[in-house]
Motif scaffolding. Structure first.
Motif, short mmCIF file in Angstrom:
data_model
loop_
_atom_site.label_atom_id
_atom_site.label_comp_id
_atom_site.label_asym_id
_atom_site.label_seq_id
_atom_site.Cartn_x
_atom_site.Cartn_y
_atom_site.Cartn_z
N TYR A 272 -5.73 -13.82 -13.44
CA TYR A 272 -5.73 -13.58 -12.00
C TYR A 272 -6.89 -12.72 -11.50
O TYR A 272 -7.31 -12.86 -10.35
CB TYR A 272 -4.40 -12.95 -11.56
CG TYR A 272 -3.28 -13.95 -11.47
CD1 TYR A 272 -3.12 -14.76 -10.35
CD2 TYR A 272 -2.38 -14.12 -12.53
CE1 TYR A 272 -2.10 -15.71 -10.27
CE2 TYR A 272 -1.35 -15.06 -12.46
CZ TYR A 272 -1.22 -15.85 -11.33
OH TYR A 272 -0.22 -16.78 -11.26
N PHE B 168 -6.83 -3.56 -10.85
CA PHE B 168 -5.87 -4.57 -10.43
C PHE B 168 -4.45 -4.21 -10.87
O PHE B 168 -3.49 -4.35 -10.12
CB PHE B 168 -6.26 -5.94 -11.00
CG PHE B 168 -5.26 -7.03 -10.74
CD1 PHE B 168 -5.02 -7.48 -9.45
CD2 PHE B 168 -4.54 -7.61 -11.79
CE1 PHE B 168 -4.09 -8.48 -9.20
CE2 PHE B 168 -3.62 -8.61 -11.54
CZ PHE B 168 -3.38 -9.05 -10.25
N LEU C 266 -1.60 -3.57 -8.20
CA LEU C 266 -0.43 -4.45 -8.17
C LEU C 266 0.86 -3.63 -8.20
O LEU C 266 1.83 -3.98 -7.51
CB LEU C 266 -0.47 -5.41 -9.36
CG LEU C 266 0.62 -6.47 -9.42
CD1 LEU C 266 0.58 -7.37 -8.19
CD2 LEU C 266 0.49 -7.31 -10.69
N GLU C 267 0.88 -2.57 -8.97
CA GLU C 267 2.04 -1.67 -9.02
C GLU C 267 2.33 -1.12 -7.62
O GLU C 267 3.47 -1.12 -7.15
CB GLU C 267 1.77 -0.52 -9.99
CG GLU C 267 2.90 0.50 -10.06
CD GLU C 267 2.52 1.72 -10.89
OE1 GLU C 267 3.33 2.15 -11.71
OE2 GLU C 267 1.38 2.23 -10.71
N TYR D 262 -7.83 -5.28 -4.26
CA TYR D 262 -6.65 -4.81 -3.52
C TYR D 262 -6.03 -5.94 -2.69
O TYR D 262 -4.80 -6.05 -2.60
CB TYR D 262 -7.03 -3.61 -2.65
CG TYR D 262 -7.50 -2.45 -3.49
CD1 TYR D 262 -6.57 -1.60 -4.11
CD2 TYR D 262 -8.85 -2.24 -3.73
CE1 TYR D 262 -6.99 -0.55 -4.93
CE2 TYR D 262 -9.28 -1.19 -4.55
CZ TYR D 262 -8.34 -0.36 -5.15
OH TYR D 262 -8.75 0.66 -5.97
N ALA E 86 -4.26 -8.08 -5.21
CA ALA E 86 -3.00 -7.47 -5.62
C ALA E 86 -1.92 -7.68 -4.59
O ALA E 86 -0.77 -7.99 -4.93
CB ALA E 86 -3.21 -5.97 -5.88
N GLU E 87 -2.25 -7.55 -3.32
CA GLU E 87 -1.27 -7.75 -2.25
C GLU E 87 -0.80 -9.19 -2.22
O GLU E 87 0.40 -9.47 -2.03
CB GLU E 87 -1.90 -7.35 -0.91
CG GLU E 87 -2.11 -5.85 -0.75
CD GLU E 87 -2.76 -5.51 0.58
OE1 GLU E 87 -3.07 -6.45 1.36
OE2 GLU E 87 -2.98 -4.31 0.84
N ILE F 175 -0.81 -11.40 -4.75
CA ILE F 175 -0.02 -11.69 -5.94
C ILE F 175 1.35 -11.02 -5.86
O ILE F 175 2.38 -11.60 -6.23
CB ILE F 175 -0.76 -11.24 -7.21
CG1 ILE F 175 -2.07 -12.02 -7.38
CG2 ILE F 175 0.13 -11.41 -8.44
CD1 ILE F 175 -1.89 -13.51 -7.50
N ALA F 176 1.37 -9.78 -5.35
CA ALA F 176 2.64 -9.04 -5.23
C ALA F 176 3.59 -9.75 -4.29
O ALA F 176 4.79 -9.88 -4.56
CB ALA F 176 2.37 -7.62 -4.74
N TYR G 259 5.25 -4.44 -16.54
CA TYR G 259 5.79 -3.65 -15.44
C TYR G 259 7.30 -3.45 -15.63
O TYR G 259 8.00 -4.35 -16.07
CB TYR G 259 5.54 -4.34 -14.10
CG TYR G 259 4.08 -4.35 -13.71
CD1 TYR G 259 3.54 -3.34 -12.91
CD2 TYR G 259 3.23 -5.35 -14.17
CE1 TYR G 259 2.20 -3.35 -12.57
CE2 TYR G 259 1.89 -5.36 -13.84
CZ TYR G 259 1.38 -4.36 -13.05
OH TYR G 259 0.04 -4.35 -12.72
N ALA H 181 1.26 -2.38 -4.71
CA ALA H 181 1.55 -3.46 -3.77
C ALA H 181 3.00 -3.94 -3.91
O ALA H 181 3.68 -4.22 -2.92
CB ALA H 181 0.60 -4.63 -3.99
N ILE H 182 3.49 -4.02 -5.14
CA ILE H 182 4.87 -4.43 -5.37
C ILE H 182 5.83 -3.42 -4.76
O ILE H 182 6.82 -3.79 -4.12
CB ILE H 182 5.15 -4.60 -6.88
CG1 ILE H 182 4.40 -5.82 -7.41
CG2 ILE H 182 6.66 -4.76 -7.13
CD1 ILE H 182 4.51 -6.00 -8.91
#
Length: 255
Positions: free
Chosen positions: A113, A172, A176-177, A121, A124-125, A127-128, A141, A179-180
């Motif tokens: 990815y 990333f 991602l952490e 960023y 990440a948003e 994908i999240a 995660y 963003a999730i």
């Protein structure tokens, strides 16, 4: 004509063994274990920073107590009357998708990815959002014990920044952490597998080495547990007699 079995790793002669071209007798006493591992896996000697990063990675996964499936399997196998190496092998065989395999899966995820140059960023948003909506299970995660952050991950990522290995994959992973948590409203921590996956990806390693990193780091812990079971464990481990077993099969019947 005899068939050839080709390898680029080791050459054995009557006079010397060569590891990636370097005489083993010169490596002994000169290279650390982590440096030798790096040489085997990458083909070249590591820099001082690469050696320090490898040392930290292997130390971070060296053991995690008696509860993991690998240690439970190891101790049960040895309690049946088997030797140390059989128990350690059983422990390694217990590594799978949910224990030990997350590192490789996370490396593959990051490398698929975040391989292209784009805004990390925003990626990440995106994908999240997709992960939360489609209920993805993302390796690297979440952790049973750590809810706010995995202290091992923080230590490794801080060291990666210091040593120059905090690149796009680490950015990333952390983005991602965040963003999730923003989308889901709940923290899903970047665990040690995820941190190592991001760092080793930034170090240029192929994701198919992921399980190997975990195995190399965890073997000393397995050996320690195996020795303790051999010298201090009980003979023939089994479920406690007070444990209630619910039978869900057919009732007794005649042939």
């Amino acid at each position: 004509m005899a068939k050839k079995w080709q390898t680029k790793i080791t050459l054995n002669t009557k006079e010397e063994t060569y590891i990636r071209g370097y005489p083993l007798t010169q490596m002994i006493g000169k290279l650390t274990f982590s440096e030798s591992i790096y040489l085997l896996l990458k083909g070249e000697l590591p820099t001082e920073n690469e050696r320090r990063m490898f040392d930290a990675i292997f130390t971070s996964v060296i053991d995690h107590g008696v509860a993991p499936p690998s240690v439970v399997a190891l101790r049960n196998v040895i309690s049946g009357g088997n030797q140390l190496h059989v128990g350690v092998a059983a422990g390694v065989l217990a590594f799978g998708e949910y224990h030990g395999g997350a590192l490789e899966d996370a490396m593959k995820f990051f490398q698929e990815y975040a391989k292209d140059e784009e805004d990390i960023y925003r990626l990440a948003e995106r994908i999240a959002k997709k992960a939360v909506e489609e209920k993805w299970r993302i390796s690297g995660y979440g952790h049973k014990y750590y809810k706010d952050f995995d202290p091992r991950s923080k230590k490794l990522l801080d060291l990666a920044k210091e040593l120059g290995f905090y690149g796009k994959y680490c950015e990333f992973a952390v983005a991602l952490e965040d963003a999730i948590e923003k989308i889901k409203g709940k923290k899903l921590v970047l665990n040690v597998d995820g941190a190592i996956a991001a760092i080793t990806s930034d170090m240029g390693f192929d994701y198919r080495l992921g399980k190997g990193f975990f195995i190399i780091g965890r073997i000393p812990g397995l050996v320690a547990h195996a020795f303790e079971e051999l010298t201090e464990g009980v003979i023939f481990r089994r479920l406690d007699e007070e444990t209630e077993i619910e039978y869900l099969g057919n009732p007794p019947r005649e042939l």
